[in-house]
Design an enzyme around this catalytic site. Structure first.
Site, PDB file in Angstrom:
ATOM      1  N   SER A  82      62.212  41.911  13.026  1.00 22.93           N
ATOM      2  CA  SER A  82      63.245  42.587  13.816  1.00 22.93           C
ATOM      3  C   SER A  82      62.689  43.310  15.045  1.00 22.93           C
ATOM      4  O   SER A  82      63.452  43.667  15.927  1.00 22.93           O
ATOM      5  CB  SER A  82      63.990  43.607  12.955  1.00 22.93           C
TER       6      SER A  82
ATOM      7  N   LYS B  72      62.794  50.756  13.930  1.00 16.50           N
ATOM      8  CA  LYS B  72      63.594  50.393  15.100  1.00 16.50           C
ATOM      9  C   LYS B  72      63.145  51.228  16.298  1.00 16.50           C
ATOM     10  O   LYS B  72      62.341  52.143  16.173  1.00 16.50           O
ATOM     11  CB  LYS B  72      65.084  50.656  14.842  1.00 16.50           C
TER      12      LYS B  72
END
Length: 309
Positions: A72, A146
């Site tokens: 990701s 993230k």
């Protein structure tokens, strides 16, 4: 004729009875000091206990290694990479836009992998604990990594006319770090849409997104993350060594310096309209065009993924 005292040996000139103890003390001082060593079987366990205790304290309060087995955050972080996470960052200051952070997902964050079931034995727990200290243990299904795009008081949306994310009315040009951006028209029901309606990020929370936008479940459909859930900031990529580098804030975020959302003054005061702290009275609603993804149980026999992208 001289009288002799029976039983007393003749003494040298200047040799008095007090000289004997003094010479004995000098002889002890002149001997080399003999260090008393502990047995190897005592020293080795002590050294191991001290080293393990120091590692636990360092991991708990300062720096912790994390293993990245997902995609990701490509190409900033790739599968198999290891990063160092500075835990003191969130204690000393609030998170900054552009930082890469590791955090514990809230209940609204659907796990994107399921850890493989393992043994519950004491030996298994001990092995997991040791691997966790060096960043090789399987991560928890609620741990995510993230990039912070917006902080409390900011507005964030996508997209402008050129397909860019907009923070506080300013377009972000993210080509420096975004890999494989999400499509503008994704398949219905997915969490990888580039488009989402404008959101005011509540105070005490952050809006996070993955660098691999087409393969990241993040705040676009699962909502912002409370600052208190942030474990720390990823400060360096340390493995593999040929790619080792410091993880800095991209220059793309320089355009956001000094900006704030339309309700920034209220957010700065820390109160909502009813006088309560802003983080108490503000809730995030999923954008109508992007309904939150429902959590589904993993299929029987499916191979477990090891990290939530």
């Amino acid at each position: 004729m001289h009288d002799r005292v029976a039983g007393r040996a003749p003494t040298a000139p200047g040799d008095t009875p007090d000289d004997a103890p003094r010479k004995e003390a000098e002889s002890r001082l002149s001997q080399p000091h003999k260090r008393q060593y502990l047995s190897l079987w005592i020293e080795l366990p002590l050294l191991l206990v001290v080293a393990f205790s120091a590692a636990v304290l360092l991991r708990t309060f300062a720096v912790q290694p994390f293993y990245i087995p997902s995609g990701s955050m490509e190409q900033t972080l790739q599968e198999g990479d290891k990063v160092l996470v500075l835990k003191l960052t969130t204690t000393l200051r609030t998170p900054q836009r552009g930082e890469v952070v590791v955090f514990r997902g809230t209940d609204s964050w659907d796990p994107e992998y399921r850890p493989a079931g393992g043994s519950d034995s004491v030996l298994s727990d001990l092995t997991t604990g040791v691997l966790d200290l060096i960043g090789l243990a399987e991560p928890d299904e609620k741990d995510f990594i993230k990039r912070v795009i917006a902080v409390g008081g900011d507005t964030v949306m996508c997209c402008d006319a050129d397909g860019n994310v907009v923070v506080n009315g300013v377009s972000l040009h993210e080509g420096e770090y975004v890999y494989d951006d999400a499509p503008l028209e994704p398949e219905p029901g997915t969490c990888h849409s580039r488009r989402f309606d404008q959101v005011l990020v509540p105070e005490g929370e952050v809006w996070v997104m993955g660098d691999h936008r087409g393969n990241s479940k993040d705040s676009r459909c699962q909502g912002p993350v409370p600052v208190e859930n942030i474990i720390g900031r990823a400060i360096a990529l340390v493995w593999p060594t040929e790619r080792a580098t410091e993880l800095v804030i991209p220059s793309s975020f320089d355009v956001l310096d000094g900006t704030t959302g339309p309700e920034g003054a209220q957010a700065a005061s820390g109160t909502a309209g009813d006088g309560l702290p802003a983080s108490w009275g503000t809730a995030w609603d999923a954008p109508p065009s992007l309904p939150a993804t429902a959590t589904t149980a993993p299929a029987t026999g499916a191979r477990a993924r090891r990290l939530a992208p």
